[in-house]
Design a protein around this motif. Structure first.
Motif, PDB file in Angstrom:
ATOM      1  N   SER A 107       9.388  30.122   1.592  1.00  0.00           N
ATOM      2  CA  SER A 107       9.469  29.145   0.500  1.00  0.00           C
ATOM      3  C   SER A 107       8.581  27.936   0.789  1.00  0.00           C
ATOM      4  N   PHE A 108       8.602  27.497   2.031  1.00  0.00           N
ATOM      5  CA  PHE A 108       7.777  26.353   2.435  1.00  0.00           C
ATOM      6  C   PHE A 108       6.290  26.688   2.237  1.00  0.00           C
ATOM      7  N   ALA A 141       5.158  28.766   0.100  1.00  0.00           N
ATOM      8  CA  ALA A 141       4.943  28.734  -1.353  1.00  0.00           C
ATOM      9  C   ALA A 141       4.699  27.302  -1.816  1.00  0.00           C
ATOM     10  N   GLY A 142       5.463  26.365  -1.285  1.00  0.00           N
ATOM     11  CA  GLY A 142       5.280  24.951  -1.643  1.00  0.00           C
ATOM     12  C   GLY A 142       3.891  24.458  -1.274  1.00  0.00           C
ATOM     13  N   LEU A 143       3.421  24.842  -0.110  1.00  0.00           N
ATOM     14  CA  LEU A 143       2.060  24.459   0.303  1.00  0.00           C
ATOM     15  C   LEU A 143       1.026  25.071  -0.651  1.00  0.00           C
ATOM     16  N   HIS A 202       1.526  25.807  -3.776  1.00  0.00           N
ATOM     17  CA  HIS A 202       1.612  25.051  -5.039  1.00  0.00           C
ATOM     18  C   HIS A 202       0.694  23.833  -4.989  1.00  0.00           C
TER      19      HIS A 202
END
Lengths: 288, 316
Positions: free
Chosen positions: B66-67, B69-71, B73
């Motif tokens: 998830s982290f 994925a945030g990066l 984004h």
């Protein structure tokens, strides 16, 4: 679309929150929505979206925007009506398109059809760690002005990934991250106390190293005050708001009822609920 | 392009982990995310060179994905490293919902493919990852079989749109390609030509298929095609049609027979209406006690001897 004047004062924000609730109830008379959790987080979301966030409805990809991640993805309707209030689209759009086959709005937020959804969510425990990655990404890019706001449910705190992220956000010193927990005490199957009690949630986050603010999530003046006094974006400690709220807040027959986690109301219920909301609003106004 | 070197012994995690430093030099958007297996995944050189672009979330694979994925984004190109079972199962919903649903350019770097984890046992094997990942919309699934290919794959991954699951063995591989090799994601490569039968393989099994094809030619004079199906999804249908034209296809994969390369090949054969003698070689849909990978490859006929027998069985 015209740039819309946003509410600035506590009185204006209270009025704005009333409008959000009325819009939610109208939608709830048309479709099944997660009305209980929409209403519990409505005040915080109104202040966040209509007052606090630096966001340009004309340009949802604007680099300098504040980011918003709805980790409790089922509160999509309350998000949409707040976005409508600042001009991303209209409330009519939400009523007309919600849960339609080609519509932009549905039970959980979906980026594939709605550019104002930063991160598609629905399954719980995802948005928070994604928001942490975004906050780290902003830091790495040298963007020291944008914050990442992430709204979680209290039941969602049962997900292990929440605590994986809570640890790592502190490790990464993500002071640009603001987590909001809508602590209404109820999840789909009943009360947290009966299912998996959170105990002192504020103390838990504090023990993990967070800057913790705990307050009444329906007191607009209070909410605004906590947003106004956030630590600087470039500070080194992430902040969590533990917002004590009431599921179904504002509608007598829904308040603190787990069965109104999701549902649809009749025309009569809608009419009665709006009267209820308006009269409470008038009474509060009279009390000053 | 092809330069088979049985003497060369390469550990792909050294290549994939180590080459991240070069990738990081080429593109400042490259970031590496680990979950307490940074050493195991051989990322120390990247971390030393680019500490600000290195993240180690600890033993928390869900957060890792998830982290990452945030990066992504925020415009970065995250390479998330762990063992295949932990990425594909512990972090599965994150791979699916946070990465693939969002169409993000996250690279899921999965070592310990198949039973290559050997004596670590079934907790550290990935018998299911290919099937799982192939079933996720948007997800590209690749596997690499030698050093040259691994580096070219990483180069291609820099500008490839959408998520990629990159599967690799911890068992040693041999040299297959030379530096002139033109690697493309989605295009299978023929390592050995032949019209009497075809092996379709990927990853660590490529070396066994090549050896088996050589043995069959020496003993029986039959020329067996060896197809490196390094991209398992989207699979190269033309390469399967061509292989099937030989009349005998043996698909081999260090994976459960359900959902692995053989399943993907079989689906194409059925959809194309091709009748062909076909064998699907892999792990036989049950759990095994821990053992060395070479022992397991032999037991389940994935090694050169087993593949030779499987092909000869079809050629009879």
């Amino acid at each position: 679309m015209q740039r819309i004047e946003r509410p600035q004062t506590v009185e204006e924000l209270k009025k704005a929150a009333l409008e959000v609730r009325k819009n939610l109830l109208k939608l709830c008379s048309l479709q099944t929505i997660h009305i209980g959790g929409d209403l519990s987080v409505a005040d915080v979301m109104t202040v966040l979206w209509q007052y606090q966030m630096n966001y340009d409805p004309q340009d949802p990809n604007w680099e300098k925007r504040d980011r918003f991640v709805l980790s409790k993805g089922h509160a999509s309707a309350v998000t949409s009506f707040n976005q409508a209030a600042i001009g991303c689209f209209s409330a009519e759009d939400v009523w007309n398109e919600y849960a339609t086959d080609e519509g932009r709005f549905s039970m959980h937020s979906c980026n594939l059809v709605n550019p104002y959804v930063e991160v598609s969510t629905g399954s719980l425990g995802h948005g928070f760690p994604v928001a942490c990655g975004m906050a780290a990404g902003l830091r790495l890019k040298g963007n020291n002005t944008s914050r990442v706001y992430v709204v979680m449910g209290d039941g969602e705190q049962s997900e292990g990934s929440i605590w994986e992220a809570a640890m790592y956000a502190v490790q990464q010193k993500l002071g640009n991250l603001v987590a909001i927990v809508d602590f209404n005490g109820l999840e789909a199957d009943g009360s947290l106390e009966e299912i998996t009690a959170l105990g002192d949630i504020a103390e838990k986050y504090r023990a993990f190293g967070w800057n913790v603010c705990e307050f009444d999530g329906h007191d607009i003046a209070n909410i605004k005050g906590y947003f106004d006094n956030l630590p600087p974006v470039d500070s080194e400690q992430p902040t969590v708001f533990i917002c004590h709220t009431i599921k179904g807040k504002g509608v007598d027959f829904m308040e603190n009822q787990a069965r109104w986690h999701a549902g649809k109301i009749t025309e009569e219920q809608y009419a009665a609920a709006v009267v209820d909301l308006e009269s409470k609003f008038a009474q509060e106004g009279a009390q000053g | 392009m092809i330069k088979i070197d049985f003497e060369k012994k390469t550990f792909l995690r050294d290549v994939l982990g180590g080459y991240m430093q070069e990738l990081g030099r080429q593109d400042e958007k490259v970031v590496v995310v680990n979950a307490d297996l940074m050493g195991t995944c051989r990322n120390r050189s990247f971390v030393a060179s680019y500490p600000e672009r290195s993240f180690n979330v600890g033993i928390a694979e869900q957060n890792m994905i998830s982290f990452a994925a945030g990066l992504a984004h925020e415009g970065f190109k995250p390479y998330a490293f762990s063992m295949a079972p932990f990425i594909s199962m512990r972090g599965l919903e994150q791979c699916r919902t946070d990465v693939a649903y969002a169409g993000l350019d996250v690279r899921l770097m999965a070592t310990y493919a198949g039973v290559s984890g050997g004596i670590s046992g079934a907790t550290h094997w990935s018998l299911e990852d290919c099937g799982i990942m192939c079933s996720i919309p948007n997800m590209t699934v690749v596997e690499t079989c030698d050093e040259v290919q691994a580096k070219k794959l990483l180069e291609k991954s820099l500008d490839y749109s959408g998520p990629i699951y990159i599967r690799s063995s911890v068992e040693p591989v041999i040299g297959i390609y030379d530096d002139s090799y033109d690697y493309e994601i989605g295009r299978a490569d023929t390592i050995m030509a032949g019209d009497d039968g075809a092996f379709i393989c990927a990853g660590v099994t490529v070396k066994y298929a090549v050896q088996a094809a050589k043995n069959i030619f020496q003993k029986h004079g039959k020329k067996i095609r060896v197809v490196d199906m390094h991209t398992i999804k989207p699979i190269d249908r033309q390469a399967i049609r061509t292989a099937a034209a030989t009349g005998a296809v043996v698909a081999v994969h260090d994976h459960n027979v359900m959902g692995g390369l053989g399943t993907q090949v079989g689906q194409v054969l059925a959809e194309e209406g091709i009748g062909v003698r076909f064998a699907n070689i892999g792990l036989k849909d049950h759990f095994e006690p821990m053992a060395h990978a070479s022992y397991l490859y032999h037991k389940f006929s994935l090694d050169a001897e087993g593949l030779e027998q499987a092909m000869l069985g079809l050629l009879k």
